[in-house]
Structures are given as C-alpha cells and as structure tokens.
Design a protein around this motif. Structure first.
Motif, short mmCIF file in Angstrom:
data_model
loop_
_atom_site.label_atom_id
_atom_site.label_comp_id
_atom_site.label_asym_id
_atom_site.label_seq_id
_atom_site.Cartn_x
_atom_site.Cartn_y
_atom_site.Cartn_z
N GLY A 1 2.38 8.05 1.86
CA GLY A 1 3.14 6.58 1.95
C GLY A 1 4.16 6.59 2.89
O GLY A 1 4.40 5.75 3.68
N GLY A 2 5.03 7.58 3.07
CA GLY A 2 5.99 7.80 4.24
C GLY A 2 5.08 7.77 5.40
O GLY A 2 5.81 7.45 6.53
N ALA B 1 0.82 -1.10 -0.04
CA ALA B 1 0.00 0.05 -0.09
C ALA B 1 0.72 1.47 -0.03
O ALA B 1 0.68 2.25 -0.81
CB ALA B 1 -0.81 0.17 1.32
N PHE B 2 1.86 1.26 0.85
CA PHE B 2 2.70 2.65 0.92
C PHE B 2 3.68 2.72 -0.17
O PHE B 2 4.16 3.88 -0.32
CB PHE B 2 3.22 2.46 2.37
N ALA B 3 4.22 1.59 -0.61
CA ALA B 3 5.37 1.64 -1.64
C ALA B 3 4.65 2.34 -2.88
O ALA B 3 5.40 3.12 -3.82
CB ALA B 3 5.87 0.28 -1.80
N VAL B 4 3.45 1.94 -3.07
CA VAL B 4 2.62 2.57 -4.27
C VAL B 4 2.64 4.00 -4.21
O VAL B 4 2.75 4.84 -5.24
CB VAL B 4 1.33 1.72 -4.64
N LYS B 5 2.22 4.59 -3.01
CA LYS B 5 1.91 5.83 -2.71
C LYS B 5 2.99 6.67 -2.62
O LYS B 5 3.00 7.87 -3.31
CB LYS B 5 1.11 5.93 -1.48
N GLY C 1 18.15 9.58 11.12
CA GLY C 1 17.72 8.87 9.98
C GLY C 1 16.04 9.14 9.90
O GLY C 1 15.62 9.82 8.91
N LEU C 2 15.36 9.23 11.04
CA LEU C 2 14.04 9.41 11.07
C LEU C 2 13.63 10.84 11.00
O LEU C 2 12.84 11.22 10.15
CB LEU C 2 13.46 8.54 12.14
N GLN C 3 14.24 11.45 11.77
CA GLN C 3 14.25 12.97 11.72
C GLN C 3 14.53 13.47 10.13
O GLN C 3 13.71 14.46 9.41
CB GLN C 3 14.93 13.90 12.54
N GLY C 4 15.59 12.86 9.85
CA GLY C 4 15.88 13.28 8.29
C GLY C 4 14.89 13.04 7.18
O GLY C 4 14.52 13.72 6.36
N GLY C 5 14.35 11.92 7.27
CA GLY C 5 13.21 11.33 6.55
C GLY C 5 11.91 12.46 6.58
O GLY C 5 11.32 12.82 5.63
N MET C 6 11.76 12.66 7.71
CA MET C 6 10.61 13.56 8.02
C MET C 6 10.77 15.03 7.38
O MET C 6 9.94 15.69 6.82
CB MET C 6 10.14 13.89 9.44
N VAL C 7 12.03 15.47 7.69
CA VAL C 7 12.47 16.88 7.11
C VAL C 7 12.51 17.00 5.53
O VAL C 7 11.86 17.73 5.08
CB VAL C 7 13.97 17.54 7.69
N GLN C 8 12.71 15.81 5.02
CA GLN C 8 12.69 15.71 3.48
C GLN C 8 11.33 15.60 3.11
O GLN C 8 11.41 16.31 1.87
CB GLN C 8 13.71 14.36 3.23
N MET C 9 10.54 14.94 3.52
CA MET C 9 9.06 15.15 3.42
C MET C 9 8.42 16.48 3.29
O MET C 9 7.98 16.87 2.31
CB MET C 9 8.26 14.18 4.25
N GLY D 1 15.98 6.87 5.17
CA GLY D 1 15.94 7.41 6.57
C GLY D 1 15.26 6.44 7.60
O GLY D 1 15.76 6.55 8.36
N PHE D 2 14.20 6.28 7.25
CA PHE D 2 13.10 5.57 8.06
C PHE D 2 13.59 4.28 8.51
O PHE D 2 13.37 3.69 9.49
CB PHE D 2 11.60 5.49 7.42
N PHE D 3 14.32 3.51 7.56
CA PHE D 3 14.43 2.19 7.66
C PHE D 3 16.08 1.90 8.25
O PHE D 3 16.57 0.77 8.50
CB PHE D 3 14.23 1.25 6.65
#
Length: 506
Positions: A255-256, A218-222, A337-345, A317-319
């Motif tokens: 998705g993220g 579900a999330f990879a497609v989004k 890494g998690l924060q970087g993924g969120m900031v990137q979003m 970053g999430f994984f």
C-alpha cells in the motif's frame, strides 16, 4: 540501465516455478518439500543480493530493465525495472521468506508441500509488484498475490479462518477495482500502460482528484489506513505464524509502495489538494489505534493494531512534503519525510515479523495467544525473553534500534509542516511504549504464572537462528541506517521533483 542477465525475471519466476514444483510433493515426502522450499528461497535471496551488488545508488533511473511484448494489441508489455524505492522492498521480501520457511519447518505437519508452495509462489508475485514498470502488469501481480494468502489463511488458519480470509479478500479486491478503472481511463488518454508514460500525462484537477481517490481506495485498504483497517486484526489472528509474518512484513508495504509509485507522481496536484485527508487519517491511526491496542488481550491482535499505528507513520511521512512546501519549508525536510516513511516500512517489516514469530514460538508450546495465560516466561525461557524484550523495545521506538530511525525522520519532518502534526505523531512514543511494554510485562516478567509456563522449553537452534538474524538486522539498521538511506536517496529526490511539478492541463 539494461542488463543481459534477466535478474528480475529470475527473482519472480524461480520462486513461482519452485513453488509449483513443491506443490506436487505429498506428505509422505515432507522432508523433501521442506528442503526444496528452503533451497529455492535461499536461491531467491542470493539473486536479490546480486541485484543489490549491481545496483547504482547514485542514479534515479530504473535499472535492470527488461522489456518484452505481452499483449501487443493493447500496448501491454512485460516491463520490469527497479530503483532505490523498489530494491529495499525486494530485499526485504526475499529475506523474510527464508525465515518464514524456517519458521514452519517443524510446526507444519499436514499438507507440507502445499504450505511452502503457497509462500514461494506469493514471494514471486510480490516481487513482481515491486518490479513492474507496466501498470497492467502491476495490477495482475497485485491481484494474483491475494490467492496464495487467501489459501494460507483459509487452509492453515484458526477456527474463524473462513470468515477472516473472505473478509481479507473482499476488502483488498474491491478496493483494487477502482484502481483498475483509473488505469484504463489513463490508457485511453495516453495510449500506453507504461508507468513512466502515465507520469507525463497531463490531467486537469477534477480528473486528478477522481484518480487520486481511486488509488486511495486501493492502497489505503492494503496499508491499512483507518477506517478500512478492520480486516487486518481478523486476518492476523486466524493466520498461521508464517502468514502473519508475510502479511505484516511485506503485504502491508505494498500500500505504501503504491502511494509512491502511483498516487504521488501521477496525481501530484490532487495529492497536494487532498494531503490533509491522508495526513488526518494517518494521525488517527497513530493516536486512536494506539489506544485500541492498549485494551487487547490477544497478543496477535495487539501486534496487528500496533502495525496499523506504525504504518500510519509511513503515509504521514509520504504526504508531509506538500504541507512543508505550502509553508515555504525546506525541501530537505520534505525529502526527510519521504525517506522516513521508507525507512519505517523496512523497519516495521523486520520488527513486526519478529514480534509475530515470538508469538508463534509461544503458541507452538502453549497453544494460546491470550496474554492472561502467561506470566514469568523469562524464568523458563531466558534467551527467548531477551529476544522478545529487544523486539518490544524496538517496536516502542528505542534509540539504537530500527524502530527509532523512521519515526524520528517523520517527526522531524512534521515539525517543519505543522507543530500539531508533530505533537500528535510523537504520541506514538508514549502509546507504543505503553501497549508494547505492558504486554511484555504481563507475558515475560513477574512470577511464573502456572505449571504450563514453568514447563516451557527455551528456543531451539532453529528458533535461535531466526530470532538472532532478525535481532542483528534490527540493531544494524538502528545503529547504521546510512546504507539504506543512501540506497534510496537519489530515487527519493527524483520522486520529490515529480511530486512538486504540476500536471494541470495548460
């Protein structure tokens, strides 16, 4: 934290009901439709600022909680709440929607009321996704938001809009069917659809792996991740400018968000076991899709592939947390890494929206997205050229812009996990600069290519305001990311604790 004022319900239903109101306004009163839509979108943005003002960033608990019975026979509740992960995405949604309404102010001349209604309704449904604390309520909002986007692409899109919109709908809908099956299974095991109850549900490894893979579908497609990304370039090319902006700035982020809200905390052991899969697919997106972007001749398609590459940083970053912990690394790096993924979003929402709006400005004047039809635009449109160069540099990760911050966090965390992860991730600094600046060189700089380019008029006051607001946002986040990282800090730390706690059945 529970509040007396139902701010989240207002944020969801004010734009939805406002959209239904605008829907009934015919083209004879198109100016009424425009001003009504702008008023409603501004009201939604104001409500989100009240939400931000009342939010306590030091708490990781859900805040502004609302709980009402919905389908009691199945223990399904209308349950809403926000934490430091959901709130930035809600703010981004209301902010971008205002700009999308302004962007379509003069461009849309037919079915004006219906056009703005679709965006307002979609705004409310997207906020519902971010605010849902009940898994079935989340699923309803998740699927419902496809309908307005389906209509936006199918009615106001380009020549191949029917193909693009059906492909978009089928990819995103079919992936979500697997998520629904997993939610029903967990309900049968726990007796509840409450997301926090699913966090506490013990699951053995085979079950976790199946649930993780269903969420991944579900999330990879989004997001979209490679190789289920092919719907996105078609959707972007055929969508009107506003549709491309919302698609890139908000819908991809769902998705993220799904990985953070469902995959990681509900299936932490499977996430650890299969982290190599997501990290591998993310790095393929960063490197391979970057090369694909290099050969594009359509500006929209180039930016669409750029979005896929940049969203690869989000999932990477999430994984990374699992790879870091396996090496006995610093949990501060995992949090980075998690924060970087969120900031990137958030950053990608601003930059990609700005880039698509820039293409829209050119398309409104030249009716072409082909890079070869341009050249020397800055000679006719110096103000526009300055904006486009700024957004292009930010897209390439220039320090001092928002595009640098999230990528820097993720690359630093990658070094703690694996040198080769970091090396491959860092190629985006080269590839991103290559395809983005090559496009800018051919479109903006050089000699005036033809008489049509020579006759171009620079941005008007409305366009200047839209691009100016986005430019300030990109620079503000790049120079001072602390308000965003502080907002999400406690929630990220809490999520990291959940992710590092095994749920295997004793």
């Amino acid at each position: 934290m529970t509040t007396g004022m139902p701010l989240l319900s207002l944020l969801i239903w004010v734009p939805v009901l406002g959209g239904l109101l605008v829907l009934g306004i015919d083209d004879a009163r198109s100016s009424v439709a425009r001003w009504t839509a702008l008023t409603i979108s501004l009201l939604s943005f104001l409500l989100s600022l009240f939400l931000y003002a009342g939010f306590n960033p030091d708490s990781s608990a859900m805040q502004f909680v609302e709980l009402r019975p919905w389908i009691e026979s199945f223990d399904i509740f209308y349950q809403l709440g926000v934490d430091g992960i959901a709130l930035p995405l809600i703010l981004l949604t209301t902010f971008i929607t205002v700009l999308v309404v302004l962007a379509g102010w003069e461009v849309i001349q037919k079915r004006v009321g219906q056009y703005f209604a679709a965006f307002l309704i979609m705004e409310g449904l997207m906020i519902g996704v971010f605010a849902s604390m009940d898994a079935m309520l989340f699923y309803v909002f998740w699927e419902a938001m496809l309908v307005p986007m389906f209509i936006i692409i199918g009615v106001w899109g380009g020549p191949r809009r029917v193909y693009a919109t059906i492909k978009f709908f089928l990819y995103t809908f079919l992936g979500s069917v697997f998520m629904l099956a997993s939610l029903i299974y967990m309900y049968m095991e726990s007796g509840s659809f409450e997301i926090s109850a699913l966090y506490a549900l013990p699951l053995d490894m085979p079950v976790q792996i199946l649930i993780f893979l269903s969420f991944l579908a579900a999330f990879a497609v989004k997001v979209p991740m490679w190789p289920v990304h092919t719907w996105l370039p078609d959707a972007h090319v055929e969508a009107p400018t506003g549709g491309s902006v919302i698609l890139a700035a908000i819908m991809l982020k769902m998705g993220g968000y799904g990985f953070l809200r469902f995959s990681l905390p509900i299936t932490p052991d499977a996430s650890r076991e299969l982290d190599w899969l997501v990290i591998g697919l993310s790095l393929v997106a960063v490197v391979y899709i970057g090369f694909v972007a290099l050969v594009q001749t359509d500006m929209k398609k180039l930016i669409a592939y750029s979005s896929i590459a940049h969203m690869g940083f989000v999932t990477l970053g999430f994984f990374l947390a699992f790879a870091i912990s396996e090496r006995g690394g610093n949990m501060g790096a995992a949090s980075m890494g998690l924060q970087g993924g969120m900031v990137q979003m958030i950053s990608h929402g601003l930059i990609s929206g700005a880039m698509f709006l820039c293409v829209g400005v050119l398309y409104d004047r030249m009716h072409s997205r082909n890079i070869g039809d341009y050249g020397g635009v800055i000679n006719s449109m110096p103000v526009f050229g300055a904006f486009m160069v700024l957004f292009a540099l930010s897209n390439a990760g220039l320090p001092g812009t928002s595009g640098f911050v999230g990528e820097f966090f993720v690359i630093m965390a990658s070094f703690q996990a694996n040198f080769w992860y970091a090396l491959l991730a860092a190629t985006t600094l080269i590839l991103g600069a290559a395809y983005t600046l090559w496009m800018v060189k051919r479109v903006v700089f050089g000699e005036v290519a033809n008489d049509k380019v020579a006759a171009l008029q620079d941005v008007n006051r409305r366009e200047f305001f839209i691009l100016g607001v986005l430019a300030v946002s990109v620079l503000a986040l790049g120079l001072w990311p602390a308000p965003l990282t502080d907002l999400m800090g406690s929630s990220i730390d809490n999520l990291l604790h959940q992710v590092m706690t095994s749920k295997l059945v004793p």
